[in-house]
Design a protein around this motif. Structure first.
Motif, short mmCIF file in Angstrom:
data_model
loop_
_atom_site.label_atom_id
_atom_site.label_comp_id
_atom_site.label_asym_id
_atom_site.label_seq_id
_atom_site.Cartn_x
_atom_site.Cartn_y
_atom_site.Cartn_z
N ARG A 180 32.00 56.17 36.18
CA ARG A 180 33.44 56.19 36.44
C ARG A 180 33.81 55.19 37.54
NH1 ARG A 180 36.53 60.31 34.54
NH2 ARG A 180 37.90 60.20 36.36
N SER A 181 32.98 55.11 38.57
CA SER A 181 33.29 54.18 39.66
C SER A 181 33.16 52.74 39.18
CB SER A 181 32.37 54.44 40.86
OG SER A 181 31.02 54.21 40.51
N GLN A 182 32.15 52.46 38.37
CA GLN A 182 31.99 51.11 37.84
C GLN A 182 33.15 50.75 36.91
OE1 GLN A 182 28.16 51.61 36.05
NE2 GLN A 182 27.04 50.86 37.82
N LEU A 183 33.56 51.72 36.09
CA LEU A 183 34.68 51.48 35.18
C LEU A 183 35.95 51.22 35.98
CD1 LEU A 183 35.17 51.40 32.13
CD2 LEU A 183 35.80 53.82 32.23
N GLY A 184 36.10 51.96 37.09
CA GLY A 184 37.25 51.73 37.95
C GLY A 184 37.24 50.33 38.55
N ASP A 185 36.06 49.88 38.96
CA ASP A 185 35.93 48.52 39.50
C ASP A 185 36.29 47.47 38.44
OD1 ASP A 185 35.18 49.49 41.94
OD2 ASP A 185 33.03 49.19 41.62
N VAL A 186 35.82 47.71 37.21
CA VAL A 186 36.11 46.78 36.12
C VAL A 186 37.63 46.69 35.92
CG1 VAL A 186 35.99 46.46 33.62
CG2 VAL A 186 33.93 47.01 34.91
N PHE A 187 38.29 47.84 35.90
CA PHE A 187 39.73 47.83 35.63
C PHE A 187 40.50 47.22 36.79
CE2 PHE A 187 43.83 49.79 34.29
CZ PHE A 187 43.84 49.26 33.02
N ASP A 188 40.03 47.43 38.01
CA ASP A 188 40.65 46.75 39.15
C ASP A 188 40.54 45.25 38.98
OD1 ASP A 188 41.34 49.12 40.34
OD2 ASP A 188 39.65 49.17 41.73
N GLY A 189 39.37 44.80 38.49
CA GLY A 189 39.20 43.38 38.22
C GLY A 189 40.14 42.88 37.15
N PHE A 190 40.33 43.71 36.11
CA PHE A 190 41.26 43.34 35.04
C PHE A 190 42.68 43.23 35.57
CE2 PHE A 190 44.46 45.14 32.13
CZ PHE A 190 44.50 44.14 31.17
N LEU A 191 43.12 44.23 36.35
CA LEU A 191 44.49 44.22 36.86
C LEU A 191 44.71 43.07 37.84
CD1 LEU A 191 45.17 48.03 37.43
CD2 LEU A 191 46.03 46.58 35.58
N GLY A 192 43.64 42.66 38.52
CA GLY A 192 43.75 41.56 39.47
C GLY A 192 43.64 40.19 38.83
N ALA A 193 43.33 40.16 37.54
CA ALA A 193 43.19 38.86 36.85
C ALA A 193 44.54 38.17 36.75
CB ALA A 193 42.61 39.07 35.46
N LYS A 194 44.51 36.87 36.88
CA LYS A 194 45.74 36.09 36.78
C LYS A 194 45.68 35.26 35.50
CE LYS A 194 46.48 35.77 41.77
NZ LYS A 194 47.57 36.76 41.77
N PHE A 195 46.65 35.47 34.63
CA PHE A 195 46.73 34.66 33.43
C PHE A 195 47.21 33.26 33.79
CE2 PHE A 195 47.70 38.99 31.58
CZ PHE A 195 46.44 39.16 31.02
N SER A 196 46.82 32.29 32.99
CA SER A 196 47.26 30.93 33.23
C SER A 196 48.76 30.80 32.96
CB SER A 196 46.49 29.96 32.34
OG SER A 196 46.93 30.08 30.99
N ARG A 197 49.34 29.73 33.45
CA ARG A 197 50.76 29.51 33.22
C ARG A 197 51.05 29.33 31.73
NH1 ARG A 197 53.96 28.17 37.77
NH2 ARG A 197 52.77 28.46 39.70
N ASP A 198 50.13 28.68 31.02
CA ASP A 198 50.31 28.55 29.57
C ASP A 198 50.30 29.91 28.89
OD1 ASP A 198 50.59 25.82 29.61
OD2 ASP A 198 48.53 25.39 29.02
N GLN A 199 49.39 30.78 29.31
CA GLN A 199 49.33 32.12 28.73
C GLN A 199 50.61 32.89 29.02
OE1 GLN A 199 45.62 33.26 30.66
NE2 GLN A 199 44.59 33.40 28.67
N GLU A 200 51.14 32.75 30.23
CA GLU A 200 52.38 33.44 30.57
C GLU A 200 53.54 32.91 29.73
OE1 GLU A 200 52.51 36.02 32.17
OE2 GLU A 200 50.88 36.05 33.63
N SER A 201 53.60 31.60 29.55
CA SER A 201 54.67 31.02 28.73
C SER A 201 54.56 31.48 27.28
CB SER A 201 54.62 29.50 28.81
OG SER A 201 54.93 29.05 30.11
N GLN A 202 53.34 31.54 26.77
CA GLN A 202 53.14 32.01 25.39
C GLN A 202 53.52 33.48 25.24
OE1 GLN A 202 49.06 30.96 24.68
NE2 GLN A 202 49.49 28.76 24.80
#
Length: 252
Positions: free
Chosen positions: A164-186
Protein backbone atom coordinates in the motif's frame (compact mmCIF):
# COMPACT_ATOMS: atom_id res chain seq x y z
CA UNK A 1 20.46 6.47 5.93
CA UNK A 2 17.35 5.17 4.20
CA UNK A 3 18.41 6.85 0.96
CA UNK A 4 21.77 5.14 1.11
CA UNK A 5 20.15 1.74 1.59
CA UNK A 6 17.94 2.31 -1.44
CA UNK A 7 20.92 3.39 -3.49
CA UNK A 8 22.84 0.25 -2.60
CA UNK A 9 19.83 -1.91 -3.47
CA UNK A 10 19.67 -0.25 -6.85
CA UNK A 11 23.36 -0.74 -7.45
CA UNK A 12 23.09 -4.43 -6.59
CA UNK A 13 20.66 -4.97 -9.45
CA UNK A 14 22.43 -2.78 -12.03
CA UNK A 15 25.57 -3.26 -14.12
CA UNK A 16 28.81 -2.15 -12.46
CA UNK A 17 29.73 1.37 -13.61
CA UNK A 18 32.82 3.44 -13.08
CA UNK A 19 31.40 6.95 -12.74
CA UNK A 20 28.29 8.96 -11.88
CA UNK A 21 27.36 9.46 -15.53
CA UNK A 22 27.51 5.73 -16.12
CA UNK A 23 25.38 5.11 -13.05
CA UNK A 24 22.78 7.57 -14.26
CA UNK A 25 22.63 5.85 -17.63
CA UNK A 26 22.37 2.45 -15.94
CA UNK A 27 19.44 3.67 -13.88
CA UNK A 28 17.76 5.06 -17.01
CA UNK A 29 18.35 1.77 -18.82
CA UNK A 30 16.90 -0.18 -15.90
CA UNK A 31 13.82 2.02 -15.82
CA UNK A 32 13.29 1.58 -19.54
CA UNK A 33 13.81 -2.19 -19.39
CA UNK A 34 10.89 -2.86 -17.04
CA UNK A 35 7.97 -4.19 -19.08
CA UNK A 36 4.54 -3.08 -17.93
CA UNK A 37 1.43 -3.99 -19.89
CA UNK A 38 -1.48 -1.63 -20.41
CA UNK A 39 -3.61 -4.04 -18.38
CA UNK A 40 -1.19 -3.76 -15.46
CA UNK A 41 -1.27 0.02 -15.68
CA UNK A 42 -5.07 0.00 -15.55
CA UNK A 43 -5.07 -2.42 -12.60
CA UNK A 44 -2.50 -0.46 -10.62
CA UNK A 45 -4.33 2.78 -11.44
CA UNK A 46 -7.58 1.33 -10.15
CA UNK A 47 -5.94 0.14 -6.93
CA UNK A 48 -4.20 3.48 -6.43
CA UNK A 49 -7.42 5.44 -6.92
CA UNK A 50 -9.21 3.19 -4.44
CA UNK A 51 -6.46 3.97 -1.95
CA UNK A 52 -6.80 7.70 -2.70
CA UNK A 53 -10.56 7.45 -2.17
CA UNK A 54 -9.93 5.89 1.24
CA UNK A 55 -7.58 8.72 2.23
CA UNK A 56 -9.74 11.62 1.03
CA UNK A 57 -13.24 12.79 1.99
CA UNK A 58 -15.43 11.50 -0.83
CA UNK A 59 -18.79 13.23 -1.22
CA UNK A 60 -21.63 10.79 -0.63
CA UNK A 61 -24.39 9.86 -3.05
CA UNK A 62 -26.81 12.40 -1.55
CA UNK A 63 -24.27 15.19 -1.25
CA UNK A 64 -25.20 18.27 -3.36
CA UNK A 65 -21.78 18.18 -5.03
CA UNK A 66 -22.24 14.57 -6.10
CA UNK A 67 -25.75 15.28 -7.33
CA UNK A 68 -24.50 18.27 -9.30
CA UNK A 69 -21.66 16.27 -10.86
CA UNK A 70 -24.09 13.48 -11.77
CA UNK A 71 -26.25 16.03 -13.60
CA UNK A 72 -23.24 17.41 -15.45
CA UNK A 73 -21.89 14.04 -16.61
CA UNK A 74 -25.17 12.17 -16.84
CA UNK A 75 -24.90 11.14 -20.53
CA UNK A 76 -21.16 10.55 -20.33
CA UNK A 77 -20.70 7.38 -18.30
CA UNK A 78 -18.83 5.81 -21.21
CA UNK A 79 -16.62 7.96 -23.41
CA UNK A 80 -14.90 6.62 -26.53
CA UNK A 81 -15.50 3.10 -25.28
CA UNK A 82 -13.99 3.72 -21.82
CA UNK A 83 -16.33 3.32 -18.81
CA UNK A 84 -15.85 6.37 -16.58
CA UNK A 85 -16.44 6.43 -12.82
CA UNK A 86 -16.81 9.85 -11.24
CA UNK A 87 -16.42 11.00 -7.66
CA UNK A 88 -16.09 14.33 -5.87
CA UNK A 89 -13.41 14.94 -3.28
CA UNK A 90 -14.78 17.32 -0.61
CA UNK A 91 -11.49 19.22 -0.68
CA UNK A 92 -11.17 22.96 -1.33
CA UNK A 93 -8.24 22.60 -3.76
CA UNK A 94 -8.97 23.63 -7.35
CA UNK A 95 -8.09 20.43 -9.15
CA UNK A 96 -9.27 17.37 -11.07
CA UNK A 97 -7.57 14.29 -12.45
CA UNK A 98 -8.28 11.21 -14.53
CA UNK A 99 -6.43 7.90 -14.54
CA UNK A 100 -5.86 5.15 -17.07
CA UNK A 101 -8.59 2.92 -15.62
CA UNK A 102 -11.27 5.56 -16.31
CA UNK A 103 -11.47 7.09 -12.84
CA UNK A 104 -12.24 10.81 -12.74
CA UNK A 105 -11.97 12.75 -9.49
CA UNK A 106 -13.18 16.35 -9.26
CA UNK A 107 -12.33 18.50 -6.26
CA UNK A 108 -14.97 20.59 -4.49
CA UNK A 109 -12.85 23.73 -4.90
CA UNK A 110 -12.94 23.41 -8.68
CA UNK A 111 -16.71 22.92 -8.66
CA UNK A 112 -17.11 26.04 -6.49
CA UNK A 113 -15.13 28.05 -9.04
CA UNK A 114 -16.61 26.71 -12.28
CA UNK A 115 -20.01 26.70 -13.95
CA UNK A 116 -21.49 23.36 -15.00
CA UNK A 117 -20.26 23.84 -18.57
CA UNK A 118 -16.78 24.72 -17.34
CA UNK A 119 -16.64 21.66 -15.06
CA UNK A 120 -17.52 19.49 -18.07
CA UNK A 121 -14.85 21.23 -20.14
CA UNK A 122 -12.21 20.50 -17.48
CA UNK A 123 -13.37 16.88 -17.26
CA UNK A 124 -13.14 16.66 -21.05
CA UNK A 125 -9.55 17.88 -20.85
CA UNK A 126 -8.63 15.30 -18.20
CA UNK A 127 -10.31 12.49 -20.15
CA UNK A 128 -8.38 13.71 -23.18
CA UNK A 129 -5.18 12.74 -21.35
CA UNK A 130 -6.63 9.25 -20.86
CA UNK A 131 -7.75 8.89 -24.50
CA UNK A 132 -4.40 10.20 -25.74
CA UNK A 133 -2.66 7.70 -23.41
CA UNK A 134 -0.82 10.44 -21.52
CA UNK A 135 -2.20 9.17 -18.21
CA UNK A 136 -1.18 5.62 -19.06
CA UNK A 137 2.36 6.66 -19.96
CA UNK A 138 2.73 8.81 -16.82
CA UNK A 139 1.61 5.89 -14.66
CA UNK A 140 3.98 3.53 -16.48
CA UNK A 141 6.84 5.90 -15.78
CA UNK A 142 5.90 6.12 -12.09
CA UNK A 143 5.67 2.32 -11.86
CA UNK A 144 9.02 1.82 -13.56
CA UNK A 145 10.70 4.24 -11.18
CA UNK A 146 9.11 2.47 -8.22
CA UNK A 147 10.36 -0.86 -9.59
CA UNK A 148 13.93 0.49 -9.73
CA UNK A 149 13.72 1.88 -6.20
CA UNK A 150 12.57 -1.55 -5.06
CA UNK A 151 15.28 -3.55 -6.89
CA UNK A 152 13.15 -4.03 -10.02
CA UNK A 153 10.25 -5.67 -8.21
CA UNK A 154 10.09 -9.41 -8.84
CA UNK A 155 13.01 -9.39 -11.29
CA UNK A 156 14.13 -8.04 -14.66
CA UNK A 157 11.26 -7.11 -16.93
CA UNK A 158 8.58 -7.60 -14.28
CA UNK A 159 6.68 -5.57 -11.73
CA UNK A 160 6.24 -7.28 -8.38
CA UNK A 161 3.28 -6.90 -6.05
CA UNK A 162 3.31 -3.41 -4.53
CA UNK A 163 2.49 -2.71 -0.91
CA UNK A 164 0.00 0.00 0.00
CA UNK A 165 2.80 2.42 0.83
CA UNK A 166 4.60 1.65 -2.43
CA UNK A 167 1.37 2.06 -4.38
CA UNK A 168 0.85 5.39 -2.64
CA UNK A 169 4.34 6.50 -3.66
CA UNK A 170 3.64 5.46 -7.25
CA UNK A 171 0.43 7.48 -7.35
CA UNK A 172 2.13 10.49 -5.80
CA UNK A 173 4.63 10.23 -8.63
CA UNK A 174 1.80 10.04 -11.15
CA UNK A 175 0.02 13.09 -9.70
CA UNK A 176 3.31 14.99 -9.68
CA UNK A 177 4.03 14.19 -13.33
CA UNK A 178 3.96 17.13 -15.69
CA UNK A 179 2.57 16.60 -19.16
CA UNK A 180 4.34 18.33 -22.01
CA UNK A 181 2.87 21.48 -23.50
CA UNK A 182 2.01 19.53 -26.66
CA UNK A 183 0.15 16.95 -24.57
CA UNK A 184 -1.75 19.71 -22.78
CA UNK A 185 -2.70 21.35 -26.08
CA UNK A 186 -3.85 18.01 -27.49
CA UNK A 187 -5.98 17.43 -24.37
CA UNK A 188 -7.47 20.91 -24.89
CA UNK A 189 -8.31 19.92 -28.47
CA UNK A 190 -9.93 16.71 -27.26
CA UNK A 191 -12.08 18.64 -24.79
CA UNK A 192 -13.13 21.13 -27.48
CA UNK A 193 -14.07 18.34 -29.89
CA UNK A 194 -15.85 16.43 -27.11
CA UNK A 195 -17.94 19.48 -26.22
CA UNK A 196 -18.68 20.31 -29.86
CA UNK A 197 -19.84 16.85 -30.91
CA UNK A 198 -22.14 16.66 -27.89
CA UNK A 199 -23.71 20.06 -28.50
CA UNK A 200 -22.10 21.64 -25.44
CA UNK A 201 -20.68 25.13 -25.00
CA UNK A 202 -17.11 25.07 -26.35
CA UNK A 203 -16.49 28.60 -25.02
CA UNK A 204 -16.70 27.15 -21.50
CA UNK A 205 -13.25 25.66 -22.11
CA UNK A 206 -11.83 29.13 -22.77
CA UNK A 207 -13.54 30.71 -19.76
CA UNK A 208 -12.30 27.91 -17.50
CA UNK A 209 -8.74 28.91 -18.47
CA UNK A 210 -9.53 32.54 -17.74
CA UNK A 211 -10.81 31.69 -14.26
CA UNK A 212 -7.75 29.60 -13.47
CA UNK A 213 -5.50 32.42 -14.65
CA UNK A 214 -7.24 34.93 -12.37
CA UNK A 215 -7.16 32.56 -9.41
CA UNK A 216 -3.46 31.82 -9.85
CA UNK A 217 -2.66 35.19 -8.34
CA UNK A 218 -5.05 34.84 -5.42
CA UNK A 219 -5.06 33.12 -2.04
CA UNK A 220 -4.86 29.66 -3.59
CA UNK A 221 -2.33 30.83 -6.15
CA UNK A 222 0.35 28.37 -5.12
CA UNK A 223 -1.71 25.29 -5.82
CA UNK A 224 -3.24 26.66 -9.01
CA UNK A 225 0.13 27.92 -10.27
CA UNK A 226 1.56 24.44 -9.73
CA UNK A 227 -1.43 22.89 -11.51
CA UNK A 228 -0.92 25.20 -14.50
CA UNK A 229 2.89 25.24 -14.57
CA UNK A 230 3.23 22.78 -17.45
CA UNK A 231 0.29 24.18 -19.40
CA UNK A 232 0.60 26.61 -22.28
CA UNK A 233 -0.05 30.23 -21.30
CA UNK A 234 -3.67 30.53 -20.19
CA UNK A 235 -4.35 33.63 -22.27
CA UNK A 236 -2.96 31.90 -25.36
CA UNK A 237 -5.01 28.78 -24.62
CA UNK A 238 -8.16 30.83 -24.26
CA UNK A 239 -7.52 32.76 -27.48
CA UNK A 240 -6.81 29.51 -29.31
CA UNK A 241 -10.22 28.15 -28.28
CA UNK A 242 -11.98 31.38 -29.23
CA UNK A 243 -10.29 31.27 -32.65
CA UNK A 244 -11.41 27.69 -33.23
CA UNK A 245 -14.94 28.59 -32.15
CA UNK A 246 -15.01 31.56 -34.53
CA UNK A 247 -13.88 29.35 -37.42
CA UNK A 248 -16.63 26.89 -36.51
CA UNK A 249 -19.25 29.64 -36.33
CA UNK A 250 -19.68 29.09 -32.59
CA UNK A 251 -18.37 32.51 -31.46
CA UNK A 252 -18.03 36.01 -32.84
Amino acid sequence: MKKLIILFCMMGSLPVVSNAQGLGQAVADAIGSVTISNEQVAQYSKQAVQQMDAKNPVAGANDPYTQRLNRIVGPFRTIDGIPINYKVYAVKDVNAFATADGSVRVFKGLMDLMSDDEVLAVIGHEIGHVINQDSRDAMKSALRRSAVRNALGAGPGAIGRLSRSQLGDVFDGFLGAKFSRDQESQADDYSYDFLKRNGKNVIALATSFEKLAKLSGGSQGGKVAELMSSHPDSKARSERIYERARRDGLAR
